[in-house]
Design a protein around this motif. Structure first.
Motif, PDB file in Angstrom:
ATOM      1  N   THR A 128      -9.678 -41.127 -10.459  1.00 28.24           N
ATOM      2  CA  THR A 128      -8.876 -42.235 -10.992  1.00 28.24           C
ATOM      3  C   THR A 128      -8.297 -43.046  -9.842  1.00 28.24           C
ATOM      4  OG1 THR A 128      -8.308 -40.974 -12.978  1.00 28.24           O
ATOM      5  CG2 THR A 128      -6.883 -42.838 -12.437  1.00 28.24           C
ATOM      6  N   LYS A 129      -7.820 -42.356  -8.831  1.00 37.18           N
ATOM      7  CA  LYS A 129      -7.246 -43.041  -7.661  1.00 37.18           C
ATOM      8  C   LYS A 129      -8.303 -43.882  -6.951  1.00 37.18           C
ATOM      9  CE  LYS A 129      -4.833 -42.273  -3.343  1.00 37.18           C
ATOM     10  NZ  LYS A 129      -4.432 -41.299  -2.338  1.00 37.18           N
ATOM     11  N   ILE A 130      -9.512 -43.357  -6.817  1.00 38.18           N
ATOM     12  CA  ILE A 130     -10.589 -44.113  -6.168  1.00 38.18           C
ATOM     13  C   ILE A 130     -10.902 -45.384  -6.967  1.00 38.18           C
ATOM     14  CG2 ILE A 130     -13.036 -44.066  -5.537  1.00 38.18           C
ATOM     15  CD1 ILE A 130     -12.654 -41.057  -4.901  1.00 38.18           C
ATOM     16  N   LEU A 151      -9.718 -53.143 -18.440  1.00 34.59           N
ATOM     17  CA  LEU A 151      -9.708 -51.721 -18.785  1.00 34.59           C
ATOM     18  C   LEU A 151     -11.110 -51.152 -19.045  1.00 34.59           C
ATOM     19  CD1 LEU A 151      -7.892 -49.276 -19.043  1.00 34.59           C
ATOM     20  CD2 LEU A 151      -7.559 -49.859 -21.460  1.00 34.59           C
ATOM     21  N   PRO A 152     -11.966 -51.829 -19.810  1.00 34.38           N
ATOM     22  CA  PRO A 152     -13.323 -51.270 -20.000  1.00 34.38           C
ATOM     23  C   PRO A 152     -14.092 -51.144 -18.683  1.00 34.38           C
ATOM     24  CG  PRO A 152     -12.898 -52.995 -21.610  1.00 34.38           C
ATOM     25  CD  PRO A 152     -11.764 -53.028 -20.623  1.00 34.38           C
ATOM     26  N   VAL A 153     -13.920 -52.092 -17.795  1.00 37.44           N
ATOM     27  CA  VAL A 153     -14.587 -52.036 -16.493  1.00 37.44           C
ATOM     28  C   VAL A 153     -14.021 -50.876 -15.685  1.00 37.44           C
ATOM     29  CG1 VAL A 153     -14.992 -53.257 -14.306  1.00 37.44           C
ATOM     30  CG2 VAL A 153     -15.113 -54.504 -16.491  1.00 37.44           C
ATOM     31  N   PHE A 158     -14.639 -45.395 -13.492  1.00 36.40           N
ATOM     32  CA  PHE A 158     -14.190 -44.001 -13.496  1.00 36.40           C
ATOM     33  C   PHE A 158     -15.322 -43.078 -13.967  1.00 36.40           C
ATOM     34  CE2 PHE A 158     -12.487 -40.545 -16.168  1.00 36.40           C
ATOM     35  CZ  PHE A 158     -11.869 -39.786 -15.182  1.00 36.40           C
ATOM     36  N   LEU A 159     -16.000 -43.462 -15.046  1.00 35.09           N
ATOM     37  CA  LEU A 159     -17.116 -42.655 -15.551  1.00 35.09           C
ATOM     38  C   LEU A 159     -18.263 -42.598 -14.552  1.00 35.09           C
ATOM     39  CD1 LEU A 159     -17.311 -43.631 -19.322  1.00 35.09           C
ATOM     40  CD2 LEU A 159     -16.475 -41.502 -18.325  1.00 35.09           C
TER      41      LEU A 159
END
Length: 198
Positions: A128-130, A151-153, A158-159
């Motif tokens: 998450t931090k990255i 947010l979707p991006v 993250f995924l």
């Protein structure tokens, strides 16, 4: 920043974020600064949902205890691990375990492997931090502008980081390799190339 640096950044750096998206970007950074609130039952409910999704239990668990280490927090109080990225980390972990169950379970099972184990939730906090650093650096701006959303991006990045970590880790990595793998993912985010997600 000097005049030359500003000019270089303007010419070679990431595109500017559309002004209409700045409030959404600010909201994400606010979530990262928002700390776990012991007085808010919703915060604990989020935490417990993550625990139940990963362990498969239907029983409620205590707010404090060694059971949190079973899902990859460092101690008896998960809130201490959330300090760097706050509630945003909790929400990204929840997103993974609820919306990406197959990847979540594969990664969680790998984290429990006798020789390849790693702290699952701490890893996801680091990822998450990255992703947050990529957002802050403007590396997601092009994709955010294209999709007219942040947010979707952010969740897709993250995924992507999570899947990339899983692919690398399952090749036989162990906890001693963790720093190397995270550094590799960080460097990928620090490159001047912007994300192009499908």
């Amino acid at each position: 920043m000097s005049g030359f640096s500003k000019l270089f950044s303007h010419i070679c750096g990431p595109p500017r974020l559309k002004s209409e998206l700045k409030a959404e970007k600010t909201f994400i950074f606010c979530l990262a600064r928002c700390q776990f609130d012991n007085d808010d039952s919703k915060d604990f409910q989020l935490l417990m949902t993550i625990y139940k999704c990963l362990t498969g239990t239907t029983l409620d668990c205590a707010r404090y205890g060694s059971h949190w280490q079973d899902i990859g927090f460092q101690g008896n109080d998960p809130a201490t691990d959330l300090r760097g990225t706050g509630m945003l980390s909790l929400l990204t972990i929840l997103y993974l375990v609820r919306e990406q169950k197959a990847l979540s379970q594969k990664l969680y099972q790998l984290s429990q492997n006798e020789t390849q184990n790693f702290p699952f939730c701490v890893l996801l906090i680091n990822l998450t931090k990255i992703a947050l650093v990529a957002l802050r650096g403007g590396y997601l701006n092009k994709e955010c502008n294209k999709r007219y959303a942040i947010l979707p991006v952010f969740c897709d990045v993250f995924l992507s980081l999570t899947f990339e970590y899983y692919k690398i880790w399952k090749t036989g990595m162990t906890i001693k390799d963790s720093g190397f793998v995270l550094k590799k993912l960080e460097e990928k985010n620090k490159s001047l190339q912007t994300y192009a997600l499908n």
